[in-house]
Design a protein around this motif. Structure first.
Motif, mmCIF file in Angstrom:
data_model
loop_
_atom_site.group_PDB
_atom_site.id
_atom_site.type_symbol
_atom_site.label_atom_id
_atom_site.label_comp_id
_atom_site.label_asym_id
_atom_site.label_seq_id
_atom_site.Cartn_x
_atom_site.Cartn_y
_atom_site.Cartn_z
ATOM 1 N N LEU A 433 0.809 -1.146 0.095
ATOM 2 C CA LEU A 433 -0.081 0.003 -0.025
ATOM 3 C C LEU A 433 0.751 1.403 0.038
ATOM 4 O O LEU A 433 0.419 2.504 -0.795
ATOM 5 N N TRP A 434 2.174 1.300 0.666
ATOM 6 C CA TRP A 434 2.901 2.295 0.873
ATOM 7 C C TRP A 434 4.197 1.938 0.111
ATOM 8 O O TRP A 434 4.852 1.053 0.397
ATOM 9 N N VAL A 454 21.951 16.567 -6.090
ATOM 10 C CA VAL A 454 20.378 16.313 -6.214
ATOM 11 C C VAL A 454 19.797 15.939 -5.135
ATOM 12 O O VAL A 454 20.761 14.958 -4.294
ATOM 13 N N HIS A 455 18.713 16.279 -4.703
ATOM 14 C CA HIS A 455 17.901 15.448 -3.893
ATOM 15 C C HIS A 455 16.601 15.388 -4.353
ATOM 16 O O HIS A 455 16.008 16.271 -4.981
ATOM 17 N N ALA A 456 15.711 14.156 -4.095
ATOM 18 C CA ALA A 456 14.504 14.090 -4.401
ATOM 19 C C ALA A 456 13.931 12.991 -3.564
ATOM 20 O O ALA A 456 14.569 12.185 -2.835
ATOM 21 N N ALA A 457 12.587 13.018 -3.533
ATOM 22 C CA ALA A 457 11.804 12.188 -2.718
ATOM 23 C C ALA A 457 10.460 12.013 -3.012
ATOM 24 O O ALA A 457 9.828 13.125 -3.744
ATOM 25 N N ASN A 458 9.630 10.814 -2.927
ATOM 26 C CA ASN A 458 8.332 10.862 -3.371
ATOM 27 C C ASN A 458 7.743 9.715 -2.122
ATOM 28 O O ASN A 458 8.410 8.752 -1.588
ATOM 29 N N LEU A 459 6.382 9.858 -1.922
ATOM 30 C CA LEU A 459 5.680 8.791 -0.896
ATOM 31 C C LEU A 459 4.079 8.633 -1.725
ATOM 32 O O LEU A 459 3.606 9.623 -1.945
ATOM 33 N N ARG A 460 3.872 7.293 -1.974
ATOM 34 C CA ARG A 460 2.848 6.828 -2.758
ATOM 35 C C ARG A 460 2.019 5.966 -1.944
ATOM 36 O O ARG A 460 2.414 5.094 -1.137
ATOM 37 N N TYR A 461 0.621 6.243 -2.030
ATOM 38 C CA TYR A 461 -0.316 5.383 -1.267
ATOM 39 C C TYR A 461 -1.416 4.734 -2.395
ATOM 40 O O TYR A 461 -1.735 5.552 -3.098
ATOM 41 N N ALA A 462 -1.297 3.549 -2.223
ATOM 42 C CA ALA A 462 -2.463 2.896 -3.450
ATOM 43 C C ALA A 462 -3.344 1.844 -2.496
ATOM 44 O O ALA A 462 -2.896 0.811 -2.555
ATOM 45 N N SER A 463 -4.626 2.160 -2.365
ATOM 46 C CA SER A 463 -5.713 1.170 -2.052
ATOM 47 C C SER A 463 -6.461 0.784 -3.159
ATOM 48 O O SER A 463 -6.066 1.110 -4.142
ATOM 49 N N GLY A 464 -7.396 0.061 -2.696
ATOM 50 C CA GLY A 464 -8.060 -0.399 -3.713
ATOM 51 C C GLY A 464 -8.975 0.703 -4.538
ATOM 52 O O GLY A 464 -9.076 0.607 -5.702
ATOM 53 N N ASN A 465 -9.303 1.576 -3.982
ATOM 54 C CA ASN A 465 -10.039 2.863 -4.586
ATOM 55 C C ASN A 465 -9.111 4.161 -4.745
ATOM 56 O O ASN A 465 -9.162 4.804 -5.984
#
Length: 725
Positions: A433-434, A454-465
């Motif tokens: 999910l994360w 360079v610096h970079a970051a991301n955070l992703r959340y993926a549930s069913g909907n």
């Protein structure tokens, strides 16, 4: 920097508490074969009668809340040299199977197929995939990042598919020498995936939520060995090649140039999980020609690596960073100078630690005053938590016998050296999910020139909907990655995204919903230079066809002169501002039909208060499984004020694939690119006379469209043989 370190700490916190393997209760026991196995697609051996059966698959799509309607039975066994697999793929409804062709590494969504995903280290991150479509075409790839599959990776194994009225049977033998695993481990992660296009049902043995691909290693079950898998023993492969060819540049009225080359690659398994690749005078010519694209972008386009030497565990090197911030891009090596020799060590030291080291030497090129160069890349990856990891990379490009007097406009033609050092943390929770990443890169050059950050970051959340992602990037103005892919520097970027899907109880619609994403760039002085905001609405039908509509807003403040046609040689001034709106529609038809089609369209504004219209089409027809015909078109019309005026150009590409068997292939395609005023003809014959051993015959022509004069022409014959010592 404080924000960067804080973001890493936040990602670490997100990974805590997800250590339990989700599908640990799904266990398939494997025992040594009690009889000889013949790979013939017939289940008549005693060993198969005694093998445990993995059945009662779970549906992944269209719904993920019930058992699959299509029945699949899987059995596995082994002997001292091979891992064996047999699969009975029962039909759910009457009618023939659906496949594109007998082409290896087929398109997953366009073929009735069965795939095996295995994780020999039980790290839920890396592994291997093998499978076949219903006509017998093979699929194999190396898995990384918890579920991505690199299909460029090929290895030696054998399989057979046999068709019956009510089922098709897939049987395979995978040599232990063809895979990597840690000696003594008796539990491997494993899952099986089945796609049946007649019912449009995708299913898996261990259940996988529908928002994730069936390849997700986070959701594997467990293959339980009766004894530790046998030691593969001495594992040395020697892969020599012989190549002959002739080419001629007709435009320059040149003479024929002949190629007579011999080289060799070697693969040496130092342990069952650590591999050493060696190469001497490799042939890195492309027997697979890149598909041309229309380029109206201000920045360089990316093309993937296909050369075998760079592929195994390639994610250790090429996966560092983001798609447009890569400190290492292997296609930079050998682009302008011949590679003389190279060595590459990669693999696992234990369950948690992966390493990679590469050294490649190129020769000098007198005509362009390019000195001999040495390339060194070192990578280290340590797993933390359930599926997350911390990685580091060092990239060094060094010019040998460097001559500082080679200058142009008072500057050296080539740098003496360029180095990149990087650190990144990759988050992947056990339930997937994360996910996220935080990275830091530093470049170094002579006399501190080219020294950048360079610096970079991301955070992703993926549930069913619900799906959302936050990403930000910073690339300093003087950051330099000569062996990387960083088409743009001197910017800050923020890029949030959010999407939602509804899954109605409908006989026609599988899912639908909106996505909104924004990409905003600032220069290092904090001035906004770009803003691209998209709003899309997606409809996915149960037939597997797709419809998408979108609207977009664009703002650009040019940081350097730019030709908006990439064609005319006339430029907009640096510092000018441009704003426009556009909208478009995309559709792809269901893959089950013999005739398939897709189109995209774009209508709206463009630079300099102009207008741009774009339309693409893809048509295909197959006489399965032997012949596939395709036609791709791309049309652009750009209306601008003077001095550009109205510009129109086409990119047209007809193609024919003939797969006489699953070992004999013929491909021919034409690419007419009006933007670069070129017609390219490429034909390729391939005979895979033994597993991983090939004979290629490639003929290439380039023409001026009018008056249809030959620009250059080449013929290449290449023989390669995979020999296990």
């Amino acid at each position: 920097m404080r924000f960067f370190l804080g973001f890493i700490a936040y990602l670490l916190v997100c990974s805590v508490g997800f250590a339990q393997k989700i599908n640990a209760s799904y266990r398939l026991h494997i025992q040594k074969a009690s009889s000889e196995i013949r790979v013939d697609g017939v289940m008549d051996e005693k060993a198969w009668e005694e093998a445990e059966v993995a059945t009662d698959f779970f549906m992944i799509t269209p719904m993920d809340t019930s058992f699959a309607k299509v029945k699949t039975d899987v059995r596995m066994t082994y002997d001292d040299k091979h891992l064996y697999l047999i699969v009975i793929n029962h039909h759910a409804v009457d009618g023939p199977y659906m496949v594109e062709s007998l082409r290896r590494d087929f398109s997953f969504g366009k073929n009735d197929n069965f795939l095996l995903f295995m994780d020999p280290f039980e790290d839920l991150t890396n592994g291997f995939s093998f499978g076949a479509n219903a006509a017998g075409a093979q699929w194999d790839g190396q898995m990384y990042n918890g579920g991505a599959v690199d299909l460029s990776w090929d290895n030696k194994w054998v399989s057979k598919v046999k068709n019956y009225e009510d089922k098709w049977i897939f049987e395979a033998a995978i040599p232990f020498k063809s895979i990597r695993y840690k000696k003594g481990i008796t539990e491997w992660g494993i899952n099986f995936s089945r796609l049946d296009l007649k019912t449009t049902e995708k299913s898996g043995w261990a259940p996988v939520p529908r928002q994730f691909p069936s390849a997700s290693l986070a959701y594997t079950g467990t293959l339980v060995w009766d004894n530790p898998p046998p030691d593969a023993g001495a594992n040395i492969s020697v892969i020599p090649y012989v190549l002959g060819g002739v080419s001629k540049n007709h435009q320059a009225e040149g003479k024929e140039v002949y190629r007579r080359e011999v080289g060799v690659d070697a693969k040496i398994s130092l342990t069952s999980s650590m591999n050493l690749d060696l190469t001497v005078n490799p042939d890195f010519s492309q027997v697979e020609v890149d598909r041309q694209v229309t380029n109206l972008d201000r920045f360089e386009l990316f093309f993937p690596e296909r050369r075998q030497f760079f592929l195994e565990n390639g994610d250790l090197f090429a996966g560092f960073g983001y798609s447009t911030i890569r400190p290492f891009f292997s296609r930079r090596i050998g682009l302008n100078a011949p590679i003389q020799f190279g060595a590459r060590l990669s693999g696992k030291l234990n369950k948690d630690l992966r390493i990679g080291a590469m050294n490649i030497q190129t020769g000098e090129v007198t005509e362009s005053a390019l000195p001999a160069q040495n390339f060194t890349v070192m990578a280290l990856q340590r797993q933390v938590g359930a599926r997350s990891n911390i990685g580091g990379i060092l990239v060094n490009k060094q010019s040998l016998r460097y001559d500082p007097d080679q200058v142009t406009d008072g500057k050296p033609v080539y740098a003496e050296f360029n180095r990149n050092v990087g650190l990144e943390y990759n988050l992947a929770s056990a339930n997937n999910l994360w996910t996220g990443k935080a990275m830091l890169l530093q470049s170094f050059g002579p006399e501190n020139m080219g020294r950048g950050l360079v610096h970079a970051a991301n955070l992703r959340y993926a549930s069913g909907n619900l799906t959302w992602n936050w990403q930000h990037e910073y690339v300093s103005e003087n950051y330099t990655a000569e062996v990387g892919f960083v088409p743009r520097n001197g910017f800050y970027r923020i890029s949030p995204m959010i999407g939602y899907r509804w899954f109605p109880k409908s006989e026609k619609i599988l899912s639908h919903g909106p996505d909104i994403n924004t990409s905003i760039f600032f220069n290092t002085r904090g001035e906004q230079t770009d803003n691209t905001t998209y709003a899309t609405y997606n409809v996915r039908f149960r037939s597997q066809s797709n419809l998408l509509g979108w609207v977009a807003y664009d703002f650009v403040k040019l940081q350097r002169p730019f030709d908006p046609t990439n064609f005319s040689g006339k430029f907009l001034d640096s510092g000018t501002e441009h704003t426009w709106n556009a909208f478009g529609l995309e559709y792809s038809s269901k893959p089950q039909s013999l005739f398939t089609y897709a189109f995209t369209s774009r209508v709206g504004g463009y630079f300099a208060d102009g207008q741009r219209f774009n339309f693409t089409t893809d048509f295909g027809y197959r006489f399965q499984p032997y012949v596939s015909l395709a036609l791709s078109t791309n049309f652009n019309q750009i209306n601008l004020p003077q001095p550009w005026g109205d510009t129109r150009f086409w990119l047209v590409g007809p193609r024919v694939d003939v797969t006489m068997t699953n070992t004999v292939f013929f491909t021919a395609f034409v690419q007419y690119n009006e933007q670069i005023n070129n017609i390219n003809l490429n034909t390729r014959f391939q005979w895979r006379f033994k597993p991983a051993s090939d004979l290629f015959l490639v003929y290439t022509d380039n023409y001026l469209p009018a008056p249809f004069n030959v620009k250059n022409r080449s013929v290449v014959l290449k023989f390669t043989y995979w020999w296990n010592v």
